[in-house]
Design a protein around this motif. Structure first.
Motif, PDB file in Angstrom:
ATOM      1  N   GLY A 162      -0.433   0.309   7.611  1.00  0.00           N
ATOM      2  CA  GLY A 162      -1.059  -0.978   7.067  1.00  0.00           C
ATOM      3  C   GLY A 162      -0.206  -2.395   7.443  1.00  0.00           C
ATOM      4  O   GLY A 162       0.935  -2.255   7.332  1.00  0.00           O
ATOM      5  N   PRO A 163      -1.136  -3.348   7.430  1.00  0.00           N
ATOM      6  CA  PRO A 163      -0.349  -4.666   7.416  1.00  0.00           C
ATOM      7  C   PRO A 163       0.527  -5.070   6.580  1.00  0.00           C
ATOM      8  O   PRO A 163       1.589  -5.626   6.883  1.00  0.00           O
ATOM      9  CB  PRO A 163      -1.784  -5.538   7.431  1.00  0.00           C
ATOM     10  N   ALA A 164       0.303  -4.726   5.433  1.00  0.00           N
ATOM     11  CA  ALA A 164       1.361  -4.956   4.118  1.00  0.00           C
ATOM     12  C   ALA A 164       3.016  -4.327   4.693  1.00  0.00           C
ATOM     13  O   ALA A 164       3.702  -5.101   4.360  1.00  0.00           O
ATOM     14  CB  ALA A 164       1.104  -4.646   3.026  1.00  0.00           C
ATOM     15  N   ALA A 165       2.968  -3.174   5.108  1.00  0.00           N
ATOM     16  CA  ALA A 165       4.080  -2.497   5.524  1.00  0.00           C
ATOM     17  C   ALA A 165       4.770  -3.216   6.585  1.00  0.00           C
ATOM     18  O   ALA A 165       5.986  -3.656   6.680  1.00  0.00           O
ATOM     19  CB  ALA A 165       3.980  -0.994   5.905  1.00  0.00           C
ATOM     20  N   ARG A 194       0.872  -1.140   0.159  1.00  0.00           N
ATOM     21  CA  ARG A 194       0.148   0.114  -0.114  1.00  0.00           C
ATOM     22  C   ARG A 194       0.826   1.385   0.033  1.00  0.00           C
ATOM     23  O   ARG A 194       0.132   2.442  -0.197  1.00  0.00           O
ATOM     24  CB  ARG A 194      -0.885  -0.174   1.052  1.00  0.00           C
ATOM     25  N   VAL A 195       2.178   1.276   0.412  1.00  0.00           N
ATOM     26  CA  VAL A 195       3.010   2.473   0.254  1.00  0.00           C
ATOM     27  C   VAL A 195       4.081   2.732  -0.798  1.00  0.00           C
ATOM     28  O   VAL A 195       4.958   3.559  -0.720  1.00  0.00           O
ATOM     29  CB  VAL A 195       3.392   2.632   1.831  1.00  0.00           C
ATOM     30  N   GLN A 196       3.993   1.794  -1.563  1.00  0.00           N
ATOM     31  CA  GLN A 196       5.131   1.556  -2.633  1.00  0.00           C
ATOM     32  C   GLN A 196       5.225   2.824  -3.479  1.00  0.00           C
ATOM     33  O   GLN A 196       6.250   3.338  -3.644  1.00  0.00           O
ATOM     34  CB  GLN A 196       5.060   0.372  -3.406  1.00  0.00           C
ATOM     35  N   ALA A 216       7.137  -2.521  17.554  1.00  0.00           N
ATOM     36  CA  ALA A 216       7.379  -1.682  16.077  1.00  0.00           C
ATOM     37  C   ALA A 216       6.420  -2.148  15.070  1.00  0.00           C
ATOM     38  O   ALA A 216       5.861  -1.249  14.250  1.00  0.00           O
ATOM     39  CB  ALA A 216       8.638  -1.578  15.855  1.00  0.00           C
ATOM     40  N   LEU A 217       6.343  -3.584  14.997  1.00  0.00           N
ATOM     41  CA  LEU A 217       5.614  -3.942  13.836  1.00  0.00           C
ATOM     42  C   LEU A 217       3.960  -3.595  14.013  1.00  0.00           C
ATOM     43  O   LEU A 217       3.413  -3.469  13.162  1.00  0.00           O
ATOM     44  CB  LEU A 217       5.737  -5.542  13.866  1.00  0.00           C
ATOM     45  N   ASP A 218       3.578  -3.815  15.377  1.00  0.00           N
ATOM     46  CA  ASP A 218       1.965  -3.369  15.799  1.00  0.00           C
ATOM     47  C   ASP A 218       2.018  -1.927  15.226  1.00  0.00           C
ATOM     48  O   ASP A 218       0.873  -1.756  14.707  1.00  0.00           O
ATOM     49  CB  ASP A 218       1.766  -3.798  17.093  1.00  0.00           C
ATOM     50  N   THR A 219       2.938  -1.101  15.785  1.00  0.00           N
ATOM     51  CA  THR A 219       2.701   0.350  15.125  1.00  0.00           C
ATOM     52  C   THR A 219       2.675   0.512  13.885  1.00  0.00           C
ATOM     53  O   THR A 219       1.857   1.393  13.368  1.00  0.00           O
ATOM     54  CB  THR A 219       3.808   1.135  15.856  1.00  0.00           C
ATOM     55  N   ILE A 220       3.675   0.020  13.064  1.00  0.00           N
ATOM     56  CA  ILE A 220       3.543  -0.038  11.566  1.00  0.00           C
ATOM     57  C   ILE A 220       2.258  -0.405  10.881  1.00  0.00           C
ATOM     58  O   ILE A 220       1.886   0.171  10.143  1.00  0.00           O
ATOM     59  CB  ILE A 220       4.878  -0.755  11.243  1.00  0.00           C
TER      60      ILE A 220
END
Length: 380
Positions: A353-356, A262-264, A344-348
Motif C-alpha cells: 500500500g502507498p502508506a507503507a 494500513r499495515v500497523q 523498492a518504494l514502488d514495490t512496497i
C-alpha cells in the motif's frame, strides 16, 4: 521541483529510529537559512597531506548499533569513485549490528586503524549510532580532528559529533525528527534546517538517512572536482546531489484517510534477501532500509553458508541465516545503485500500500521520487 507528502508516523515504527531520531516539533532555536537555501553548499577542496596519493577516508560504526545506509552508502559511493582509500572501521572487534537490518564486519577496529594510519584520516564519516554518547568513539573522533581530519556526520551522527564539542559555533544539520532535541542539547551549534547537507570548514553534516547519497557525491567533488562528481552521480543514477531540500515538509502530518496506515496492526512479513559475492552494497542497503522502515517487512539476509559475503567494494555482510537459495530475490544487476530506493518504494507501494511506501520515504527523509514512483504517494 520536489514533491512532498503528508501522513501519519505510527509510534511503534518511529521507535525504529531510536538510534538517531527523536520525534519533535520544529524548534524556534533551529537556524533557518536566511537566503532560502538558494545556493549550493560546497565542501572545501581537499588539501593533500603527508605525501598521500589519495585521501584516507574512515567510515566508522559502533558494534552495538549503526544506521545501515549512513554507513554503507558513503563507503560504497566513495569506494566506487576511486578517488580515495576508503576503510571501514568498528569501535571494537566483532560484528557490526546495523539498524534497522543486516550485520557487517568492518576491516579494522579503532585501534587497528590508528596503527595503520598514525597520522590520522583525512575524512571520518560518522553515521547515526544507537549509543550516541559512546565515550570511546567520541574520544577517537576528537583525536582524529586534532590530527587535522575533517569530520562528516550522516543523519543523527551529528549528535555524536556534537557531543565532542567540535561542532560548537559551526553550522550543522541532521535528521528532521531530532530538531528540537538537538537544539536543546547543543544550543552552541548553529543548527540548520531545510538543507540537505552543510559544509562548514572541517565540520560537514547531512540531513536524514538518504542524504548520505548527495553528501557523498559532494565529498567526491571536493577531492576530485565537479566533473568527476557529476560522472559518478550519473553512473549511480542520482539526478540531483545539490544541498537544496525542505525538511519542514517532513514535519507535517495529515488525517487524510487515503494515507491512513494500513499495515500497523499486522505482524511484519519476513523477507529474505539473498547475498551474493560482488553484489552492490549501496543498492542492498537502500533496499533493506526501505522495506524495514515501511513497517510491513522484517528483512533477513540469507546465504548458502554462514561465511561473510564480500560485496562489490569488499564490504563483508554477515548472513542472518543459512538457507538453500533456489532463486535470486535481488534487484536487476543493471539497475543504477541510487535507483534501488525508488524501485523498492514502488514495490512496497504495490505490495503493501502507498502508506507503507510513504512511511519509508518519510523515515528516510527522501523527498525526490521519479515520476513513476510518485503514483499513489502524492497529492496533486
Amino acid at each position: 521541483m520536489y514533491a512532498y507528502h503528508r501522513f501519519f508516523v505510527p509510534l511503534a515504527l518511529l521507535s525504529t529510529l531510536l538510534i538517531s531520531c527523536t520525534a519533535s516539533a520544529v524548534s524556534p532555536a533551529v537556524v533557518v537559512d536566511a537566503a532560502g537555501n538558494t545556493t549550493r553548499e560546497t565542501i572545501d577542496p581537499y588539501q593533500q597531506r603527508f605525501g598521500r596519493l589519495q585521501p584516507v577516508i574512515a567510515v566508522v560504526g559502533d558494534n552495538s548499533g549503526t544506521e545501515l545506509t549512513d554507513f554503507v552508502i558513503p563507503y560504497g559511493v566513495l569506494s566506487a569513485s576511486g578517488v580515495a582509500t576508503v576503510v571501514s572501521v568498528s569501535t571494537e572487534a566483532g560484528t557490526l549490528q546495523m539498524l534497522p537490518a543486516l550485520k557487517l564486519q568492518a576491516q579494522h577496529t579503532l585501534q587497528q586503524f590508528d596503527e595503520l594510519f598514525p597520522q590520522g584520516a583525512d575524512y571520518v564519516v560518522v553515521p547515526a549510532i544507537r549509543d550516541k554518547n559512546n565515550a570511546r568513539l567520541i574520544t577517537w573522533l576528537t583525536a582524529q580532528s586534532g590530527k587535522g581530519g575533517s569530520l562528516v556526520s550522516i543523519c543523527n551522527g551529528a549528535i555524536t559529533l556534537a557531543a565532542t564539542g567540535l561542532m560548537k559555533g559551526h553550522r550543522a544539520t541532521a535528521h528532521w525528527a531530532s530538531e528540537k532535541t538537538r537544539a536543546a542539547d547543543f544550543p552552541d551549534v548553529l543548527w540548520q534546517k531545510n538543507i540537505r547537507y552543510v559544509a562548514d570548514g572541517k565540520i560537514i553534516s547531512s540531513a536524514g538517512i538518504s542524504a548520505s547519497l548527495p553528501v557523498s557525491i559532494a565529498l567526491v567533488q571536493a577531492i576530485a572536482g565537479e566533473e568527476k562528481a557529476n560522472a559518478l552521480a550519473n553512473q549511480l543514477g542520482l539526478t540531483d546531489w545539490s544541498s537544496k531540500h525542505s525538511s519542514d515538509a517532513f514535519q507535517q502530518a495529515s488525517d487524510d484517510p487515503s494515507l491512513a496506515w494500513r499495515v500497523q496492526q499486522k505482524a511484519p512479513t519476513h523477507m529474505n534477501i539473498p547475498l551474493s559475492v560482488g553484489m552492490d552494497e549501496v543498492a542492498l542497503a537502500l533496499r533493506a532500509e526501505a522495506y524495514s522502515h515501511s513497517g510491513a517487512v522484517q528483512v533477513v539476509s540469507v546465504s548458502g553458508n554462514t561465511k561473510p559475503v564480500k560485496t562489490r567494494h569488499n564490504l563483508l555482510v554477515v548472513p542472518d541465516k543459512q538457507v538453500v537459495i533456489l532463486g535470486a530475490n535481488v534487484e536487476p544487476a543493471s539497475l543504477p545503485s541510487a535507483q534501488a530506493l525508488d524501485t523498492a518504494l514502488d514495490t512496497i507501494s504495490r505490495e503493501y500500500g502507498p502508506a507503507a511506501a510513504a512511511q519509508a520515504a518519510r523515515v528516510m527523509e527522501y523527498p525526490a521520487r521519479s515520476k513513476n514512483a510518485r503514483s499513489g504517494l502524492e497529492g496533486s
